[in-house]
Design a protein around this motif. Structure first.
Motif, mmCIF file in Angstrom:
data_model
loop_
_atom_site.group_PDB
_atom_site.id
_atom_site.type_symbol
_atom_site.label_atom_id
_atom_site.label_comp_id
_atom_site.label_asym_id
_atom_site.label_seq_id
_atom_site.Cartn_x
_atom_site.Cartn_y
_atom_site.Cartn_z
ATOM 1 N N LYS A 275 21.606 12.871 32.425
ATOM 2 C CA LYS A 275 21.356 14.068 31.614
ATOM 3 C C LYS A 275 19.861 14.250 31.422
ATOM 4 C CE LYS A 275 24.590 14.363 27.928
ATOM 5 N NZ LYS A 275 25.098 13.824 26.752
ATOM 6 N N PRO A 276 19.396 15.459 31.293
ATOM 7 C CA PRO A 276 20.173 16.697 31.333
ATOM 8 C C PRO A 276 20.529 17.071 32.765
ATOM 9 C CG PRO A 276 17.856 17.207 31.026
ATOM 10 C CD PRO A 276 17.974 15.706 31.019
ATOM 11 N N VAL A 277 21.700 17.685 32.917
ATOM 12 C CA VAL A 277 22.202 18.088 34.226
ATOM 13 C C VAL A 277 22.126 19.608 34.315
ATOM 14 C CG1 VAL A 277 24.212 18.083 35.747
ATOM 15 C CG2 VAL A 277 23.774 16.122 34.262
ATOM 16 N N SER A 278 21.517 20.118 35.357
ATOM 17 C CA SER A 278 21.464 21.570 35.535
ATOM 18 C C SER A 278 22.856 22.069 35.893
ATOM 19 C CB SER A 278 20.470 21.955 36.634
ATOM 20 O OG SER A 278 21.030 21.700 37.899
ATOM 21 N N ILE A 279 23.146 23.311 35.532
ATOM 22 C CA ILE A 279 24.458 23.873 35.842
ATOM 23 C C ILE A 279 24.667 23.971 37.346
ATOM 24 C CG2 ILE A 279 23.777 26.292 35.691
ATOM 25 C CD1 ILE A 279 27.131 24.724 34.569
ATOM 26 N N ILE A 280 23.612 24.206 38.100
ATOM 27 C CA ILE A 280 23.735 24.278 39.564
ATOM 28 C C ILE A 280 24.148 22.920 40.122
ATOM 29 C CG2 ILE A 280 22.446 24.629 41.715
ATOM 30 C CD1 ILE A 280 20.801 26.747 40.111
ATOM 31 N N ALA A 281 23.501 21.866 39.662
ATOM 32 C CA ALA A 281 23.863 20.519 40.108
ATOM 33 C C ALA A 281 25.285 20.178 39.681
ATOM 34 C CB ALA A 281 22.878 19.494 39.556
ATOM 35 N N TYR B 267 28.214 24.431 28.930
ATOM 36 C CA TYR B 267 28.933 24.104 30.160
ATOM 37 C C TYR B 267 30.253 24.871 30.248
ATOM 38 C CZ TYR B 267 25.727 20.256 31.301
ATOM 39 O OH TYR B 267 24.623 19.504 31.631
ATOM 40 N N VAL B 268 30.976 24.948 29.122
ATOM 41 C CA VAL B 268 32.254 25.672 29.113
ATOM 42 C C VAL B 268 32.030 27.127 29.512
ATOM 43 C CG1 VAL B 268 34.069 26.580 27.601
ATOM 44 C CG2 VAL B 268 33.484 24.155 27.516
ATOM 45 N N ARG B 269 31.065 27.780 28.883
ATOM 46 C CA ARG B 269 30.794 29.192 29.199
ATOM 47 C C ARG B 269 30.470 29.380 30.679
ATOM 48 N NH1 ARG B 269 27.937 29.031 24.493
ATOM 49 N NH2 ARG B 269 25.962 28.890 25.600
ATOM 50 N N LEU B 270 29.590 28.559 31.202
ATOM 51 C CA LEU B 270 29.149 28.710 32.587
ATOM 52 C C LEU B 270 30.253 28.370 33.590
ATOM 53 C CD1 LEU B 270 25.594 27.296 32.050
ATOM 54 C CD2 LEU B 270 26.156 29.648 32.651
ATOM 55 N N LEU B 271 31.020 27.337 33.306
ATOM 56 C CA LEU B 271 32.092 26.956 34.230
ATOM 57 C C LEU B 271 33.249 27.942 34.184
ATOM 58 C CD1 LEU B 271 32.000 23.087 33.801
ATOM 59 C CD2 LEU B 271 31.195 24.440 35.752
ATOM 60 N N GLU B 272 33.512 28.510 33.005
ATOM 61 C CA GLU B 272 34.556 29.531 32.921
ATOM 62 C C GLU B 272 34.138 30.794 33.673
ATOM 63 O OE1 GLU B 272 35.636 29.800 28.746
ATOM 64 O OE2 GLU B 272 37.147 28.218 29.027
ATOM 65 N N ARG B 273 32.860 31.128 33.631
ATOM 66 C CA ARG B 273 32.366 32.263 34.431
ATOM 67 C C ARG B 273 32.570 32.016 35.928
ATOM 68 N NH1 ARG B 273 26.764 32.971 31.710
ATOM 69 N NH2 ARG B 273 27.463 33.620 29.673
ATOM 70 N N ALA B 274 32.537 30.745 36.315
ATOM 71 C CA ALA B 274 32.751 30.388 37.718
ATOM 72 C C ALA B 274 34.241 30.339 38.068
ATOM 73 C CB ALA B 274 32.096 29.038 38.013
ATOM 74 N N GLY B 275 35.106 30.619 37.092
ATOM 75 C CA GLY B 275 36.530 30.698 37.361
ATOM 76 C C GLY B 275 37.354 29.504 36.943
ATOM 77 N N HIS B 276 36.724 28.489 36.375
ATOM 78 C CA HIS B 276 37.468 27.312 35.930
ATOM 79 C C HIS B 276 38.030 27.540 34.529
ATOM 80 C CE1 HIS B 276 36.051 25.052 39.355
ATOM 81 N NE2 HIS B 276 34.801 25.387 39.062
ATOM 82 N N ARG B 277 39.068 26.790 34.190
ATOM 83 C CA ARG B 277 39.580 26.766 32.822
ATOM 84 C C ARG B 277 39.046 25.480 32.196
ATOM 85 N NH1 ARG B 277 44.837 24.707 30.680
ATOM 86 N NH2 ARG B 277 44.623 25.165 28.481
#
Length: 122
Positions: free
Chosen positions: A105-111, A20-30
């Motif tokens: 859970k499990p939660v897709s990254i899109i959701a 989740y950290v990797r994917l959300l950081e790619r989306a611009g979040h810290r």
């Protein structure tokens, strides 16, 4: 792009948190991560995240305690709870403590990204 935010992710499943950290950081979040409730509470106090995503089943206490801690500090910080054991009683307890949204859970990254965008837009 959606609003960028500082997001605290709390879960004892390290692989899930890392993904989740990797994917959300790619989306611009810290992102910051905690693997139990005591670590999460310390990070909430030190970092004042814009949004918190927490599992309800943690090794040291329930995610409900994290929600209560957040609500004692802020009524406006969005809180998303995730659980692999989503029961009506657990959902009701999370909402009563102040959770904004509950996911199974499990939660897709899109959701997850959609729910984060909704929570930050409120």
């Amino acid at each position: 792009m959606a609003t960028q935010a500082k997001i605290l992710i709390v879960d004892d499943e390290r692989d899930l948190v890392d993904a989740y950290v990797r994917l959300l950081e790619r989306a611009g979040h810290r992102c910051i991560a905690a693997f139990d409730a005591s670590e999460a509470i310390q990070l909430i106090d030190a970092e004042s995240p814009d949004l918190v995503i927490t599992d309800l089943s943690l090794p040291d206490t329930s995610g409900i305690e994290i929600i209560r801690h957040i609500r004692a500090k802020s009524q406006t910080t969005p809180v998303i709870v995730m659980s692999g054991h989503n029961t009506p009683e657990l959902n009701e307890a999370a909402k009563a403590a102040g959770a904004n949204l509950s996911l199974l859970k499990p939660v897709s990254i899109i959701a997850l990204q959609r729910v984060i965008a909704e929570a930050l837009a409120r």
